[in-house]
Design a protein around this motif. Structure first.
Motif, PDB file in Angstrom:
ATOM      1  N   SER A 461       0.754  -1.108  -0.126  1.00  0.00           N
ATOM      2  CA  SER A 461      -0.076   0.011   0.018  1.00  0.00           C
ATOM      3  C   SER A 461       0.849   1.380   0.067  1.00  0.00           C
ATOM      4  O   SER A 461       1.952   1.135  -0.075  1.00  0.00           O
ATOM      5  CB  SER A 461      -0.947  -0.090   1.287  1.00  0.00           C
ATOM      6  OG  SER A 461      -0.153   0.143   2.368  1.00  0.00           O
ATOM      7  N   ALA A 462       0.279   2.436  -0.082  1.00  0.00           N
ATOM      8  CA  ALA A 462       0.972   3.569   0.096  1.00  0.00           C
ATOM      9  C   ALA A 462       1.375   3.936   1.395  1.00  0.00           C
ATOM     10  O   ALA A 462       0.871   4.712   2.219  1.00  0.00           O
ATOM     11  CB  ALA A 462      -0.038   4.817  -0.525  1.00  0.00           C
ATOM     12  N   ASN A 463       2.617   3.462   1.646  1.00  0.00           N
ATOM     13  CA  ASN A 463       3.184   3.307   3.135  1.00  0.00           C
ATOM     14  C   ASN A 463       4.537   3.206   2.993  1.00  0.00           C
ATOM     15  O   ASN A 463       5.215   2.254   2.113  1.00  0.00           O
ATOM     16  CB  ASN A 463       2.374   2.314   3.948  1.00  0.00           C
ATOM     17  CG  ASN A 463       2.893   2.226   5.198  1.00  0.00           C
ATOM     18  OD1 ASN A 463       4.106   2.458   5.691  1.00  0.00           O
ATOM     19  ND2 ASN A 463       1.782   2.259   6.242  1.00  0.00           N
ATOM     20  N   PRO A 464       5.352   4.082   3.678  1.00  0.00           N
ATOM     21  CA  PRO A 464       6.786   3.821   3.573  1.00  0.00           C
ATOM     22  C   PRO A 464       7.512   2.515   3.870  1.00  0.00           C
ATOM     23  O   PRO A 464       8.367   1.661   3.465  1.00  0.00           O
ATOM     24  CB  PRO A 464       7.483   4.633   4.689  1.00  0.00           C
ATOM     25  CG  PRO A 464       6.709   5.756   4.438  1.00  0.00           C
ATOM     26  CD  PRO A 464       5.174   5.170   4.440  1.00  0.00           C
ATOM     27  N   LEU A 465       6.773   1.623   5.241  1.00  0.00           N
ATOM     28  CA  LEU A 465       7.198   0.584   5.415  1.00  0.00           C
ATOM     29  C   LEU A 465       6.644  -0.465   4.265  1.00  0.00           C
ATOM     30  O   LEU A 465       7.423  -1.320   4.069  1.00  0.00           O
ATOM     31  CB  LEU A 465       6.414   0.015   6.813  1.00  0.00           C
ATOM     32  CG  LEU A 465       6.456  -1.322   7.211  1.00  0.00           C
ATOM     33  CD1 LEU A 465       8.028  -1.563   7.531  1.00  0.00           C
ATOM     34  CD2 LEU A 465       5.842  -1.459   8.425  1.00  0.00           C
ATOM     35  N   ASP A 466       5.678  -0.567   3.744  1.00  0.00           N
ATOM     36  CA  ASP A 466       5.294  -1.608   2.375  1.00  0.00           C
ATOM     37  C   ASP A 466       6.277  -1.255   1.477  1.00  0.00           C
ATOM     38  O   ASP A 466       6.817  -2.288   0.882  1.00  0.00           O
ATOM     39  CB  ASP A 466       3.916  -1.002   2.167  1.00  0.00           C
ATOM     40  CG  ASP A 466       2.613  -1.501   3.147  1.00  0.00           C
ATOM     41  OD1 ASP A 466       2.947  -1.205   4.346  1.00  0.00           O
ATOM     42  OD2 ASP A 466       1.807  -2.064   2.512  1.00  0.00           O
ATOM     43  N   THR A 467       6.700  -0.122   0.923  1.00  0.00           N
ATOM     44  CA  THR A 467       7.840   0.374   0.106  1.00  0.00           C
ATOM     45  C   THR A 467       8.991  -0.632   0.466  1.00  0.00           C
ATOM     46  O   THR A 467       9.590  -1.361  -0.258  1.00  0.00           O
ATOM     47  CB  THR A 467       7.890   1.489  -0.195  1.00  0.00           C
ATOM     48  OG1 THR A 467       6.737   2.185  -0.585  1.00  0.00           O
ATOM     49  CG2 THR A 467       9.042   1.945  -1.263  1.00  0.00           C
ATOM     50  N   TYR A 468       9.356  -0.587   1.479  1.00  0.00           N
ATOM     51  CA  TYR A 468      10.591  -1.135   2.147  1.00  0.00           C
ATOM     52  C   TYR A 468      10.740  -2.466   2.091  1.00  0.00           C
ATOM     53  O   TYR A 468      11.425  -3.173   1.593  1.00  0.00           O
ATOM     54  CB  TYR A 468      10.691  -0.615   3.591  1.00  0.00           C
ATOM     55  CG  TYR A 468      12.143  -1.072   4.136  1.00  0.00           C
ATOM     56  CD1 TYR A 468      13.399  -0.798   3.790  1.00  0.00           C
ATOM     57  CD2 TYR A 468      11.846  -2.262   5.103  1.00  0.00           C
ATOM     58  CE1 TYR A 468      14.543  -1.361   4.449  1.00  0.00           C
ATOM     59  CE2 TYR A 468      13.294  -2.809   5.531  1.00  0.00           C
ATOM     60  CZ  TYR A 468      14.560  -2.397   5.142  1.00  0.00           C
ATOM     61  OH  TYR A 468      15.454  -2.981   5.717  1.00  0.00           O
TER      62      TYR A 468
END
Length: 822
Positions: A461-468
């Motif tokens: 989702s649109a979330n820094p943790l998800d991107t990581y």
């Protein structure tokens, strides 16, 4: 319902068969199949129970079931932490029900009946308790024991006459911590029969008790054990959990016993089919408005009016996890694959179900109507939504439909994460990181249960943790699951429970160790406030007070009473919002969305928000002014010029206005001032600070660039902390400043979002080096040019996500990495 043999035989093939989907697959891991290991039935197990299990297909138990059951039978508190579908219930019911049968003498005296063994089962959700009762009745029926062992649920929904029967006759009572706190313990005299005979307490899905909820539940359990011991009982506690870190320590902390008094069983010997874990990044937007983008960014788990990001920047390259989940669910259902889609919010669940049903109609997919679900509103085919707020009979019907295979696709909140027995699923979709590795593996474990193969897909989702995470799969697949974090010594949590305990049985100095009290200071403070009265025999609740002590607090983490949202014309209660958040979400002029309908708030007081229905096109978002005072330092670390610290923090906030925004672009149409009260939150925080001249020299940032760089780094750090602590980004908050009055330097603060703290800030301090590394990686992994929701935008920023400087944040975090000791 069987798969269509003309379709591909594998759920992953279905997903990858759609053009463009292969580019979304970032990583694929395969967990090999595992054979089960069985053990003989224990000699002490009641023959009728063994016969009942055998008639239900359990010829012999798994090794871990027997190991745990032996510990329980021997009188040891036991923590069983094994995977989803590994049969943890048998390990508890086998010794507990055998004890009831062994202690039962037909035609015995009244005194003997009062000593008849009883069992109390605690569940975090009513759905799980109902599911367990159904399975228990099937087991007892199979063993011919329905007349020998009486089992029943008892919670806030139970009718008064049914409660009377449970108190008088039930051997096994299935309930939840809330019922213990608000009803059973305050009225424990009426539960005398059950409590005197209490032999076992079963705590199911105990990993769910983290943070402030975990602290509350720990204190409720300690009160329960105290009352039971006062009545002469010495119950053994069995805790069943998903695979989690330090299960013995978690149970020991829940019930205040030495960790050496708890036996831990963690080796899972149940069979497991091949399971594949796919990490998925949604496809590019390609310039098309995304119908799920707004729901994807909504406050997790909330049905609040508008808690989304302040806007979707021009360089946001990817679709929302909500829309992607709906498309993947459509593919799987159309191919006849039974699938569960976990979605973070109630509104998101409804959105995924609606988009999937619409897509199936547009495709002309031949999906049969689900039999037996005609009475559930909105269910017209083999796809449905499942969440809190539905009537109990609707939820039970959906659960039955999923078990039978009538439902091919079900979008759900984490309500189906916790223990409800659902097997035979082909795939699980996880829309956004669920907050912890414990929850991730619990949800992923729903795929391929009962030894079958399965696929679990984490959709970023649109979330820094998800991107990581989708770019660093080792952070999921190679890291141990988290230990559960909670702090029962938090005085804001502990104080009300001491009042409740004093009302149940007067407190004495002998009770201090049970409540982790070093001395009588807190009891004396409660006495000075008029809540307790000191007598020679101990501390008593002050019965002259108008309130009941159990009403001094909620177990769900808020000391503020809920604010009801009421339609002014009809008096209909549409929902509730936590009192601590009411100013920001139901202020006058706010737009509240309920079941797709829009309402505008006319008036707000401490009890209710009055609204009227209005089909407006705009949405609103509050502007909040935050300040944080650093009240002291509990721990400090010096890394070169950077100081890290943790300690008590006082956060003040005030809603000063709101923006009117037009979806989906969320452009600002206008702003309006408000004068809401100043709110104060005494909590705990973790912060770092560095001299401005050093920071500017090492990063190359101009003085005017520091606020945006620190602000962006703060947002990303809040988004990533759940990787290291068992929290969600909505459990914590933060702020940053180029000159903090208490440090005299640029400072970034992250704090717990609950009075007195919840233990998350301390976990961040302990893991500061990993935290900074992961935060840097989250921003660096995002391919946007200037910042977006996947890296530095925050869905709850009270300053309109301004200023934000992605490049500056990377420079600051790179500097912090360089000074961090190895």
């Amino acid at each position: 319902m069987t798969q269509d043999p003309t379709q591909p035989g594998d759920a992953l093939e279905v997903l990858l068969g759609t053009p463009g989907h292969r580019e979304s697959l970032r990583h694929l891991a395969e967990l090999p199949a595992r054979e089960g290991q069985r053990a003989p039935w224990p000699a002490w197990a009641a023959p009728e129970l063994v016969a009942g299990y055998r008639s239900r297909g359990v010829s012999e138990p798994w090794v871990h079931q027997v190991e745990a059951a032996e510990h329980v039978h021997a009188g040891r508190h036991t923590a069983l932490a094994t995977g989803t579908g590994s049969g943890k219930s048998l390990a508890a019911w086998l010794p507990a029900l055998s004890a009831i049968l062994a202690g039962t003498e037909r035609g015995g005296s009244v005194a003997r009946m009062r000593r008849r063994p009883t069992v109390l089962y605690l569940s975090p959700t009513k759905a799980l308790a109902a599911d367990q009762l159904s399975a228990l009745h099937e087991l007892l029926g199979a063993g011919g024991l329905r007349s020998d062992i009486r089992a029943a649920t008892c919670d806030g929904d139970t009718a008064p006459e049914e409660r009377d029967w449970v108190r008088a006759h039930a051997d096994v009572v299935l309930t939840n911590p809330d019922f213990l706190h608000f009803s059973l313990l305050p009225g424990h005299e009426r539960w005398d029969r059950m409590l005197r005979g209490l032999r076992y307490i079963v705590i199911d899905e105990c990993h769910a008790y983290r943070g402030v909820l975990g602290a509350h539940v720990a204190l409720v359990l300690r009160r329960l054990l105290r009352v039971a011991r006062h009545l002469g009982a010495a119950p053994v506690v069995i805790a069943a959990s998903a695979t989690t870190g330090e299960p013995a320590a978690t149970l020991a902390r829940l019930i205040a016993v030495p960790v050496g008094d708890v036996a831990a069983v963690t080796r899972d010997t149940a069979p497991q089919g091949r399971r594949r874990i796919a990490l998925w990044e949604p496809a590019p937007l390609e310039g098309v408005a995304d119908p799920g983008a707004l729901e994807d960014l909504r406050h997790d788990g909330a049905d609040d009016p508008w808690a989304t990001l302040t806007g979707v920047p021009d360089d946001l390259p990817r679709r929302s996890a909500t829309t992607e989940s709906a498309e993947l669910l459509t593919d799987l259902v159309a191919a006849g694959r039974r699938t569960l889609a976990f979605v973070r919010s109630r509104v998101g669940v409804e959105t995924v179900a609606a988009l999937t049903a619409e897509s199936l109609r547009e495709r002309g997919a031949q999906v049969p109507t689900a039999p037996g679900l005609a009475g559930v509103p909105g269910v017209t085919g083999a796809v449905a939504a499942y969440r809190g707020g539905y009537l109990p009979e609707e939820r039970r019907a959906l659960e039955r439909g999923l078990r039978r295979g009538d439902l091919l696709g079900l979008a759900t909140t984490n309500a189906l994460e916790l223990g409800v027995d659902v097997s035979g699923l082909d795939a699980v979709l996880i829309s956004g990181w669920p907050g912890t590795r414990v929850s991730f593996w619990q949800q992923a474990g729903r795929a391929g249960r009962a030894g079958a193969d399965g696929v679990a897909v984490l959709i970023a989702s649109a979330n820094p943790l998800d991107t990581y995470l989708v770019h660093h799969p080792e952070a999921i697949l190679e890291e141990a699951v988290e230990a559960t974090t909670f702090d029962p010594t938090n005085t804001y949590v502990l104080g009300p429970h001491l009042c409740a305990a004093a009302a149940e049985v007067p407190l004495t100095e002998a009770d201090l160790p049970l409540f982790d009290l070093p001395d009588t200071t807190l009891l004396e403070a409660l006495t000075a406030r008029g809540l307790l009265r000191r007598r020679p025999a101990g501390w008593f609740w002050n019965h002259a007070r108008p309130e009941r002590p159990s009403r001094l607090t909620s177990l769900r983490g808020s000391t503020n009473a809920g604010v009801q949202i009421v339609e002014g014309e009809t008096g209909t209660v549409l929902g509730t919002v936590d009192g601590g958040r009411a100013d920001a979400v139901v202020h006058p002029g706010a737009v509240y969305v309920h079941q797709g309908a829009t309402f505008v708030v006319d008036q707000l007081d401490e009890h209710a928000a009055l609204v009227h229905r209005d089909a407006v096109e705009h949405r609103t978002m509050a502007t909040v002014d935050h300040h944080a005072s650093l009240l002291g330092v509990t721990h400090r670390a010096q890394w070169g010029p950077v100081t890290w610290a943790t300690g008590p923090v006082e956060v003040t906030s005030q809603v000063t206005g709101f923006d009117v925004r037009r979806p989906p672009s969320m452009e600002i149409l206008g702003s309006h001032p408000l004068e809401m009260p100043v709110r104060t939150l005494p909590t705990r925080g973790v912060w770092w600070s560095a001299p401005e001249d050093v920071l500017r020299e090492e990063t190359g940032l101009a003085p005017g660039d520091l606020p945006g760089a620190l602000h962006a780094a703060e947002h990303a750090a809040i988004g990533v902390l759940p990787l290291l602590a068992t929290c969600d980004r909505w459990d914590i908050g933060g702020l940053s400043t180029a000159l903090h009055p208490d440090t005299g330097m640029p400072t970034v603060i992250v704090h717990d979002g609950y009075p007195g703290g919840a233990g998350f800030a301390e976990r961040g301090f302990d893991a500061a080096a990993r935290w900074i590394e992961a935060t840097f990686g989250a921003i660096a992994s995002c391919r946007c040019a200037h910042g977006c929701p996947r890296c530095v935008y925050s869905p709850k920023c009270g300053n309109g996500n301004s200023p934000l400087d992605k490049a500056g944040a990377l420079a600051v975090l790179r500097f912090l990495r360089e000074v961090t000791p190895p």
